[in-house]
Design a protein around this motif. Sequence first.
Motif, PDB file in Angstrom:
ATOM      1  N   GLY A 139       1.044  -1.009   0.331  1.00  0.00           N
ATOM      2  CA  GLY A 139       0.079  -0.369  -0.076  1.00  0.00           C
ATOM      3  C   GLY A 139       0.732   1.392  -0.188  1.00  0.00           C
ATOM      4  N   VAL A 140       2.215   1.384  -0.150  1.00  0.00           N
ATOM      5  CA  VAL A 140       2.899   2.283  -0.161  1.00  0.00           C
ATOM      6  C   VAL A 140       3.584   2.605  -1.303  1.00  0.00           C
ATOM      7  N   LYS A 141       3.367   3.425  -1.720  1.00  0.00           N
ATOM      8  CA  LYS A 141       4.120   4.699  -3.168  1.00  0.00           C
ATOM      9  C   LYS A 141       5.364   4.285  -3.275  1.00  0.00           C
ATOM     10  N   LYS A 142       5.344   3.309  -4.517  1.00  0.00           N
ATOM     11  CA  LYS A 142       6.813   3.081  -4.743  1.00  0.00           C
ATOM     12  C   LYS A 142       7.108   4.200  -5.660  1.00  0.00           C
ATOM     13  N   VAL A 143       8.386   4.589  -6.364  1.00  0.00           N
ATOM     14  CA  VAL A 143       8.809   5.375  -7.281  1.00  0.00           C
ATOM     15  C   VAL A 143      10.165   4.806  -7.375  1.00  0.00           C
ATOM     16  N   TYR A 144      10.795   4.690  -8.908  1.00  0.00           N
ATOM     17  CA  TYR A 144      11.944   4.431  -8.864  1.00  0.00           C
ATOM     18  C   TYR A 144      13.139   5.168  -9.971  1.00  0.00           C
ATOM     19  N   ILE A 145      14.384   5.424  -9.304  1.00  0.00           N
ATOM     20  CA  ILE A 145      15.213   6.186 -10.182  1.00  0.00           C
ATOM     21  C   ILE A 145      16.243   5.140 -10.795  1.00  0.00           C
ATOM     22  N   HIS A 146      16.109   4.921 -11.354  1.00  0.00           N
ATOM     23  CA  HIS A 146      17.284   3.853 -12.806  1.00  0.00           C
ATOM     24  C   HIS A 146      18.954   4.543 -13.209  1.00  0.00           C
ATOM     25  N   THR A 147      19.638   3.849 -12.848  1.00  0.00           N
ATOM     26  CA  THR A 147      20.729   4.708 -13.784  1.00  0.00           C
ATOM     27  C   THR A 147      21.239   3.526 -14.221  1.00  0.00           C
ATOM     28  N   LEU A 148      21.609   4.626 -15.559  1.00  0.00           N
ATOM     29  CA  LEU A 148      21.261   3.818 -17.133  1.00  0.00           C
ATOM     30  C   LEU A 148      23.065   2.895 -17.668  1.00  0.00           C
ATOM     31  N   ALA A 190      26.853  -2.840 -11.368  1.00  0.00           N
ATOM     32  CA  ALA A 190      26.728  -3.261 -10.408  1.00  0.00           C
ATOM     33  C   ALA A 190      24.978  -3.833 -10.154  1.00  0.00           C
ATOM     34  N   VAL A 191      23.953  -3.183 -10.042  1.00  0.00           N
ATOM     35  CA  VAL A 191      22.913  -3.832 -10.307  1.00  0.00           C
ATOM     36  C   VAL A 191      22.428  -3.352 -11.911  1.00  0.00           C
ATOM     37  N   SER A 192      22.207  -4.233 -12.927  1.00  0.00           N
ATOM     38  CA  SER A 192      22.511  -3.696 -14.605  1.00  0.00           C
ATOM     39  C   SER A 192      20.693  -2.787 -14.622  1.00  0.00           C
ATOM     40  N   TYR A 193      20.386  -2.323 -15.270  1.00  0.00           N
ATOM     41  CA  TYR A 193      19.688  -1.765 -15.761  1.00  0.00           C
ATOM     42  C   TYR A 193      18.682  -2.883 -16.714  1.00  0.00           C
ATOM     43  N   THR A 194      18.850  -3.838 -17.014  1.00  0.00           N
ATOM     44  CA  THR A 194      18.248  -5.088 -17.415  1.00  0.00           C
ATOM     45  C   THR A 194      18.087  -5.302 -16.469  1.00  0.00           C
ATOM     46  N   LEU A 195      18.179  -5.454 -14.754  1.00  0.00           N
ATOM     47  CA  LEU A 195      17.651  -6.103 -14.479  1.00  0.00           C
ATOM     48  C   LEU A 195      16.717  -4.600 -12.768  1.00  0.00           C
ATOM     49  N   GLN A 196      16.791  -3.730 -13.724  1.00  0.00           N
ATOM     50  CA  GLN A 196      16.426  -2.517 -12.475  1.00  0.00           C
ATOM     51  C   GLN A 196      14.577  -2.351 -13.082  1.00  0.00           C
ATOM     52  N   GLN A 197      14.677  -2.420 -14.933  1.00  0.00           N
ATOM     53  CA  GLN A 197      13.227  -2.575 -15.208  1.00  0.00           C
ATOM     54  C   GLN A 197      12.682  -3.672 -14.795  1.00  0.00           C
ATOM     55  N   ALA A 198      12.962  -4.837 -15.150  1.00  0.00           N
ATOM     56  CA  ALA A 198      12.343  -5.583 -13.887  1.00  0.00           C
ATOM     57  C   ALA A 198      11.614  -6.064 -13.517  1.00  0.00           C
ATOM     58  N   MET A 199      12.614  -5.449 -12.529  1.00  0.00           N
ATOM     59  CA  MET A 199      12.233  -5.469 -10.897  1.00  0.00           C
ATOM     60  C   MET A 199      10.916  -4.516 -10.962  1.00  0.00           C
ATOM     61  N   VAL A 200      10.818  -3.145 -11.507  1.00  0.00           N
ATOM     62  CA  VAL A 200      10.503  -2.426 -11.773  1.00  0.00           C
ATOM     63  C   VAL A 200       8.869  -3.698 -12.366  1.00  0.00           C
ATOM     64  N   LYS A 201       9.075  -3.495 -13.215  1.00  0.00           N
ATOM     65  CA  LYS A 201       8.145  -4.435 -13.697  1.00  0.00           C
ATOM     66  C   LYS A 201       7.699  -5.293 -13.176  1.00  0.00           C
ATOM     67  N   ASN A 202       7.675  -5.768 -12.140  1.00  0.00           N
ATOM     68  CA  ASN A 202       7.251  -6.801 -10.814  1.00  0.00           C
ATOM     69  C   ASN A 202       6.395  -5.820  -9.660  1.00  0.00           C
ATOM     70  N   GLY A 203       6.821  -4.572  -9.920  1.00  0.00           N
ATOM     71  CA  GLY A 203       7.400  -3.767  -8.248  1.00  0.00           C
ATOM     72  C   GLY A 203       6.085  -2.495  -7.841  1.00  0.00           C
ATOM     73  N   HIS A 204       5.458  -2.654  -9.204  1.00  0.00           N
ATOM     74  CA  HIS A 204       3.898  -1.709  -8.694  1.00  0.00           C
ATOM     75  C   HIS A 204       4.708  -0.093  -8.596  1.00  0.00           C
ATOM     76  N   VAL A 205       5.292  -0.274  -9.360  1.00  0.00           N
ATOM     77  CA  VAL A 205       6.112   1.238  -9.441  1.00  0.00           C
ATOM     78  C   VAL A 205       5.208   2.556  -9.729  1.00  0.00           C
ATOM     79  N   GLU A 206       4.728   3.787  -9.098  1.00  0.00           N
ATOM     80  CA  GLU A 206       4.176   4.654  -9.968  1.00  0.00           C
ATOM     81  C   GLU A 206       3.943   5.630 -11.106  1.00  0.00           C
TER      82      GLU A 206
END
Length: 266
Positions: free
Chosen positions: A207-216, A220-236
């Motif tokens: 129920g908590v609002k989520k925002v994601y700041i990608h680093t292209l 360390a945490v690749s942009y590919t994984l960042q996108q995958a996590m955001v896709k499944n993470g209900h990011v606003e």
Amino acid sequence: MRTTLLTIAFFVIGFAAFSQIKNNKKMETIVLVHGAWSDASAWSAVAPVLKAKGFEVIEVNLPGHGKDNTSFATITLQSYVDAVKQAIGHRNNVVLVGHSMGGVVISQVAEEIPGQIKELVYLAAFLPRNGESLLSLSQQDADSHIGKYLQIDQAHGSANLAQDGIIDVFAADAPPAVADQLVADFKADPLAPFATPVALTDANFGGVKKVYIHTLNDHAVSYTLQQAMVKNGHVEREYAIPTSHAPFISMPGVLAAIILQEASGK
């Protein structure tokens, strides 16, 4: 497209919007949580800018990091969560920012005190689902460079990176003097929190609002994984910065502008 537009917007008008954010005694608290192999000093170029705009800013130093010498044998993921909760205290409307490993920490904090958190901001961070851990997520990241340099010491319960990989993984775009200091200050991390899964529910964390700041350009945490996590993470909402894993080093002004944009509710 949404991410691209927000990225362009912040490079074209980011600092103009940043300058228009006024001091306000009723502004929320911003709590900053660093990642693995780091400490609260990571925010040294960002926190003063946020404070100058009237926000209360708390830079949490997790146990076993920086100058804290808590024994690794006693450090757990819950130790990190408790440190953040203690820093928050009885405050409400908290904008909780987590970098890298800090994403796992802030997720569990939001699960435990959802009513006190206004928003979660994930900065190049691990965004777990229930039952996932930093380790389980990182094992999905074929584009990360960490595996080439990772050094595990089971006897001491620690994880470290080979010295020649620190800049490649964290700050390939850092100025030479800053990069040298980063290597000099680097220290191992406790292993246990990496492998501990989070326990998250739809009722609390969900129920908590989520925002994601990608680093292209993240190694360390690749942009590919960042996108995958955001896709499944209900990011606003998403932003993207063309930096390495450490935008607080290479583009602190842009990062501060994004955090201020979110914290001010603009």
